[in-house]
Design a protein around this motif. Sequence first.
Motif, PDB file in Angstrom:
ATOM      1  N   TRP A  86       0.689  -1.259  -0.106  1.00 59.73           N
ATOM      2  CA  TRP A  86       0.058  -0.115   0.087  1.00 59.73           C
ATOM      3  C   TRP A  86       0.795   1.253   0.244  1.00 59.73           C
ATOM      4  O   TRP A  86       0.397   2.147  -0.698  1.00 59.73           O
ATOM      5  N   TYR A 147       2.315   6.498  -2.216  1.00 63.34           N
ATOM      6  CA  TYR A 147       1.185   5.677  -1.684  1.00 63.34           C
ATOM      7  C   TYR A 147       0.339   4.920  -2.825  1.00 63.34           C
ATOM      8  O   TYR A 147       0.510   5.427  -3.898  1.00 63.34           O
ATOM      9  N   LEU A 151      -5.361   4.535  -1.901  1.00 59.72           N
ATOM     10  CA  LEU A 151      -5.135   4.750  -0.371  1.00 59.72           C
ATOM     11  C   LEU A 151      -5.072   6.353  -0.262  1.00 59.72           C
ATOM     12  O   LEU A 151      -4.490   7.119  -0.980  1.00 59.72           O
TER      13      LEU A 151
END
Length: 187
Positions: A86, A147, A151
């Motif tokens: 993530w 990122y 997210l």
Amino acid sequence: GTPLLASHFRVGDYVDVWGKTIDHGFQGVVKRWNFKGQDRYRGVTKAHNRPGTIGRGRKVMGPWKGHPMAGHMGSERRTMGGLKIWRINTKHNVIWVNGPAVPGPNHSWVYIYDTNVPDKKHSDENPPPFPTYYAEDSKEALPEDIYDKELHAFDEPTVIFEETEAERKAALAAAKATKKAKIAKIR
């Protein structure tokens, strides 16, 4: 001699992680195999954490094969497969992965490698960086935090209020209309 950094992986890719689970030492059947144990009342004496019967009847003597017994618990190799990346922090070489739990205690070593899960492997259209990511080959420096597009970046505001000029004028007019004094008769 080539250093492998967190930037070797890319956000959105899937990895497998393996480590040694937490060592619990010698444990009984209640903690090791989640046995219920016996009642603390109703005449039970000194048998609250005992496994109960481990054998069979007359004809087939001895314990059951594979019966859960007390013994050493933990300190075993476990692999979690298909964990999505993530977020990556390139400054501190930290990778955030999605998954139920990465095996091992806090601050322990784990091995991270490209996944072997068939649906999440790299394809010919999306090959991994080979042999690794070299900072000197790239024209731009990587940002400190990378990122995934799904997210929310933590340094961005969570709510943005956008008000048009017509909405602002309508709100001012409504505020002026409610400020008119109302006189009430008191008896």
